[in-house]
Design an enzyme around this catalytic site. Sequence first.
Site, PDB file in Angstrom:
ATOM      1  N   ASP A 224      47.820  62.589 102.645  1.00  0.00           N
ATOM      2  CA  ASP A 224      48.094  63.244 101.361  1.00  0.00           C
ATOM      3  C   ASP A 224      48.145  64.767 101.521  1.00  0.00           C
ATOM      4  O   ASP A 224      47.261  65.357 102.159  1.00  0.00           O
ATOM      5  CB  ASP A 224      46.990  62.925 100.352  1.00  0.00           C
ATOM      6  CG  ASP A 224      46.764  61.434 100.143  1.00  0.00           C
ATOM      7  OD1 ASP A 224      46.922  60.667 101.109  1.00  0.00           O
ATOM      8  OD2 ASP A 224      46.403  61.055  99.024  1.00  0.00           O
ATOM      9  N   HIS A 226      49.327  66.554  98.424  1.00  0.00           N
ATOM     10  CA  HIS A 226      49.008  66.825  97.013  1.00  0.00           C
ATOM     11  C   HIS A 226      49.297  68.250  96.556  1.00  0.00           C
ATOM     12  O   HIS A 226      48.420  68.917  95.993  1.00  0.00           O
ATOM     13  CB  HIS A 226      47.544  66.482  96.740  1.00  0.00           C
ATOM     14  CG  HIS A 226      47.328  65.039  96.389  1.00  0.00           C
ATOM     15  ND1 HIS A 226      47.985  64.410  95.343  1.00  0.00           N
ATOM     16  CD2 HIS A 226      46.541  64.080  96.945  1.00  0.00           C
ATOM     17  CE1 HIS A 226      47.610  63.146  95.269  1.00  0.00           C
ATOM     18  NE2 HIS A 226      46.743  62.910  96.239  1.00  0.00           N
ATOM     19  N   ASP A 253      51.845  60.650  98.680  1.00  0.00           N
ATOM     20  CA  ASP A 253      51.107  61.612  97.848  1.00  0.00           C
ATOM     21  C   ASP A 253      51.403  63.045  98.262  1.00  0.00           C
ATOM     22  O   ASP A 253      50.511  63.838  98.560  1.00  0.00           O
ATOM     23  CB  ASP A 253      49.593  61.319  97.872  1.00  0.00           C
ATOM     24  CG  ASP A 253      49.222  60.154  96.968  1.00  0.00           C
ATOM     25  OD1 ASP A 253      50.133  59.400  96.549  1.00  0.00           O
ATOM     26  OD2 ASP A 253      48.024  59.974  96.680  1.00  0.00           O
ATOM     27  N   ASP A 256      51.530  66.107  92.826  1.00  0.00           N
ATOM     28  CA  ASP A 256      50.444  65.971  91.833  1.00  0.00           C
ATOM     29  C   ASP A 256      49.182  66.705  92.282  1.00  0.00           C
ATOM     30  O   ASP A 256      48.928  66.905  93.465  1.00  0.00           O
ATOM     31  CB  ASP A 256      50.108  64.496  91.549  1.00  0.00           C
ATOM     32  CG  ASP A 256      51.075  63.842  90.570  1.00  0.00           C
ATOM     33  OD1 ASP A 256      51.763  64.578  89.845  1.00  0.00           O
ATOM     34  OD2 ASP A 256      51.144  62.606  90.536  1.00  0.00           O
ATOM     35  N   ARG A 257      48.400  67.060  91.288  1.00  0.00           N
ATOM     36  CA  ARG A 257      47.123  67.776  91.437  1.00  0.00           C
ATOM     37  C   ARG A 257      47.326  69.217  91.879  1.00  0.00           C
ATOM     38  O   ARG A 257      47.083  70.141  91.131  1.00  0.00           O
ATOM     39  CB  ARG A 257      46.158  67.031  92.368  1.00  0.00           C
ATOM     40  CG  ARG A 257      45.678  65.694  91.803  1.00  0.00           C
ATOM     41  CD  ARG A 257      44.488  65.194  92.617  1.00  0.00           C
ATOM     42  NE  ARG A 257      43.979  63.931  92.113  1.00  0.00           N
ATOM     43  CZ  ARG A 257      43.122  63.791  91.114  1.00  0.00           C
ATOM     44  NH1 ARG A 257      42.700  64.860  90.472  1.00  0.00           N
ATOM     45  NH2 ARG A 257      42.699  62.605  90.745  1.00  0.00           N
ATOM     46  N   ASN A 285      51.041  56.365  95.951  1.00  0.00           N
ATOM     47  CA  ASN A 285      50.836  55.976  94.551  1.00  0.00           C
ATOM     48  C   ASN A 285      51.109  57.123  93.592  1.00  0.00           C
ATOM     49  O   ASN A 285      51.276  56.909  92.384  1.00  0.00           O
ATOM     50  CB  ASN A 285      49.424  55.418  94.336  1.00  0.00           C
ATOM     51  CG  ASN A 285      48.352  56.460  94.496  1.00  0.00           C
ATOM     52  OD1 ASN A 285      48.235  57.094  95.550  1.00  0.00           O
ATOM     53  ND2 ASN A 285      47.539  56.666  93.472  1.00  0.00           N
ATOM     54  N   HIS A 286      51.188  58.366  94.109  1.00  0.00           N
ATOM     55  CA  HIS A 286      51.527  59.500  93.246  1.00  0.00           C
ATOM     56  C   HIS A 286      53.017  59.813  93.249  1.00  0.00           C
ATOM     57  O   HIS A 286      53.430  60.744  92.551  1.00  0.00           O
ATOM     58  CB  HIS A 286      50.717  60.738  93.624  1.00  0.00           C
ATOM     59  CG  HIS A 286      49.356  60.749  93.004  1.00  0.00           C
ATOM     60  ND1 HIS A 286      49.083  61.338  91.787  1.00  0.00           N
ATOM     61  CD2 HIS A 286      48.189  60.210  93.412  1.00  0.00           C
ATOM     62  CE1 HIS A 286      47.805  61.171  91.487  1.00  0.00           C
ATOM     63  NE2 HIS A 286      47.232  60.493  92.466  1.00  0.00           N
ATOM     64  N   HIS A 334      50.610  53.867 102.665  1.00  0.00           N
ATOM     65  CA  HIS A 334      49.750  54.788 101.935  1.00  0.00           C
ATOM     66  C   HIS A 334      48.389  54.197 101.583  1.00  0.00           C
ATOM     67  O   HIS A 334      47.352  54.811 101.821  1.00  0.00           O
ATOM     68  CB  HIS A 334      50.441  55.267 100.653  1.00  0.00           C
ATOM     69  CG  HIS A 334      49.616  56.256  99.904  1.00  0.00           C
ATOM     70  ND1 HIS A 334      49.412  57.541 100.359  1.00  0.00           N
ATOM     71  CD2 HIS A 334      48.898  56.148  98.755  1.00  0.00           C
ATOM     72  CE1 HIS A 334      48.616  58.184  99.514  1.00  0.00           C
ATOM     73  NE2 HIS A 334      48.286  57.356  98.541  1.00  0.00           N
ATOM     74  N   ARG A 384      38.423  52.159  92.376  1.00  0.00           N
ATOM     75  CA  ARG A 384      39.291  53.009  91.571  1.00  0.00           C
ATOM     76  C   ARG A 384      39.561  52.426  90.196  1.00  0.00           C
ATOM     77  O   ARG A 384      39.998  53.124  89.283  1.00  0.00           O
ATOM     78  CB  ARG A 384      40.658  53.178  92.251  1.00  0.00           C
ATOM     79  CG  ARG A 384      40.620  53.865  93.565  1.00  0.00           C
ATOM     80  CD  ARG A 384      41.992  53.825  94.215  1.00  0.00           C
ATOM     81  NE  ARG A 384      41.940  54.377  95.548  1.00  0.00           N
ATOM     82  CZ  ARG A 384      42.111  55.666  95.839  1.00  0.00           C
ATOM     83  NH1 ARG A 384      42.347  56.515  94.884  1.00  0.00           N
ATOM     84  NH2 ARG A 384      42.040  56.091  97.083  1.00  0.00           N
ATOM     85  N   HIS A 411      45.446  58.068 101.185  1.00  0.00           N
ATOM     86  CA  HIS A 411      45.022  57.628  99.847  1.00  0.00           C
ATOM     87  C   HIS A 411      43.605  58.017  99.447  1.00  0.00           C
ATOM     88  O   HIS A 411      43.270  57.954  98.277  1.00  0.00           O
ATOM     89  CB  HIS A 411      45.199  56.100  99.781  1.00  0.00           C
ATOM     90  CG  HIS A 411      45.133  55.490  98.408  1.00  0.00           C
ATOM     91  ND1 HIS A 411      45.705  56.055  97.297  1.00  0.00           N
ATOM     92  CD2 HIS A 411      44.567  54.321  97.975  1.00  0.00           C
ATOM     93  CE1 HIS A 411      45.496  55.267  96.246  1.00  0.00           C
ATOM     94  NE2 HIS A 411      44.811  54.219  96.634  1.00  0.00           N
TER      95      HIS A 411
END
Length: 482
Positions: A224, A226, A253, A256-257, A285-286, A334, A384, A411
Site C-alpha cells: 500500500d 495510500h 491501495d 485514499d487516506r 480494496n481501495h 492485495h 475488519r 492490506h
Amino acid sequence: MTSNSPEDKAAATALKVQGNKAFAGHDWPGAVDFYTQAIEKYDADPSFFCNRAQANIKLEAYGYAVADATKAIELDKDYIKAYWRRAIANTAILHSQDALRDFKTVCRKEPNNKDAKLKLSECEKLVKKINFLKAIEVADPPSAFEGLDLDSIEVDQTYDGVRLQKEMTQEFIDDMIERFKNGKKIHKKYVFQIIKAVRDIVHDEPTMVEVEVASETKLTVCGDTHGQYFDLLEIFRLNGYPSEKQGYLFNGDFVDRGSWSTEIALLLYAYKWLRPKYFFLNRGNHETDDMNRVYGFEGECKAKYNEKTFRLFSESFSALPLATLIGKKYLTLHGGLFSDDKITLDDIRKLDRHTQRQPGQAGLMMEMLWTDPQPQPGRGPSKRGVGLQFGPDVTKRFCENNGLEAVIRSHEVRMDGYEVEHDGRCITVFSAPKYCDTTENKGAYINLGPELKLEYHQFEAVPHPDIKPMAYATNSPLMNMM
C-alpha cells in the site's frame, strides 16, 4: 479466567496505564496487547474495552473495534465515548446506518456536544449520498470513456510543462514528478490520456498476470502507498526508478487516506503506459467506488481536476488485474486467501473481473481484496468487519495444492514494514511509512532477482508539505479522526 478482586482490578488498571502510554507513543499493537492483558485480569471496567476499541480503530481492525465498543456499552449504557468509537468504526466499514444511530445517541445524551453534531451532520449527508447513488444505479452503466474526444481538448499556450503527444515519454514523466513535488498539476487532457491508455492496457491483461524475472533484471514488490507521494519517490530514490532492468509490482491501495492520491495514481499509470511489460498493478480494496467516496480519492479528483477524472479512474480501477503470479512460486494479491479450500490458481485465471466491476460483500473478488491472515488455525471472522481471516493451515494447503512457495499480500500496516507469517508461506508488505502521519511504522518493499530469492528492504518516511491525511474526504465522519 478473570476475577473481580481489588488486587486484580489494581493490576488491570496498571496495565491500562501502560496501554495508554503505548497509545500515546503511536504503538497501536502494543496498546492493544496491554489493554487485552488488563481485560484478562479484570473484565468489568468498560474503559478497558473502549480504549482497546480506539487502538483497534488505529489498526483498522474495525470489526474488533465495534465488538469492543459494544461490550463497553453493555457495561455502561451512558458511556458516550464508546458510542462515538463504535460510530467511527462502523463508518469506516461503510455501515453508515449503524454509525448514524450511534451519532444520534451521542447527540441525545450530550446535546451541547458540537463535535457530535458535526459528525452526525456529516454522517447524514453520507447516508443520503449512498442512498441516492443506489437509487440511480443501473445494472450496466455507460462507459465513462464513451464520447471522450481527446483531440478536441486544447492545451493552452500558458501550460508550462512538457507536452504529451500520442505516446508516453520518460521526459514527460520526469517533468510530471517535479510538477507534483512542487504542488502543480498536469493538464486535464493529459490526465484523461493517461487513464485511457492504461485502462486499455490493463483491460487486456489476464485477471492473474503471470511474470518471470529475466536474467540481469530485478522485480520489486511494493504494498500500500495510500496517497503518500513523497514516500513513493523515496522508494524510487533508494531502489531505482522503473526501467527495463528494474521492474515494479504495486500490490493495490495506491489511493485514499493520503492527500496525494491523484499524483500517485497518475505516476504509476504513466510508468505502466511507458513500460507495460515491466511495470505491474494489482487492484486493492481501495481501488473501489465505495471506499473512494469515504476515504478521499473522489473528493481529491474533483478538487484537483473534475468529476470526469474520478469516473475515468473508477472504470480503469475495475479493469485492473487482481493478482500476479511471480515465477510460478509467489502468488501476489492485495488481501489474501479464500473461504473455500477448493479454490485454485485456475479459478483466479477464470474469474471474469470485467462483468463484476465492484467487489461487493461476498465472492472470490471480495476475498482477494479484503481477507487477512490470523495466527490461529482454520478460518475466523474478520477483525475488519469485512471478509474473513485465514490461518497457517489454510495457507499451507493452498500453497501445496498450487505448487507455491508463498503468498505475498499487503492490506495491513506492519510496524516493520513487512512480516513473514504462517511458517514463511504468508508475507505481508506495506509501503506507506508513518501511515496517515500517526503510526510509527516503517515502510518496506521486496526485491526478487532471477533466482526468486526474497530480499526485504525497509525505509523511513520522508518530509512532505503540510497537508493532512483525508484532506479531501468531504462529508465523511472519518475526517479529522486521525
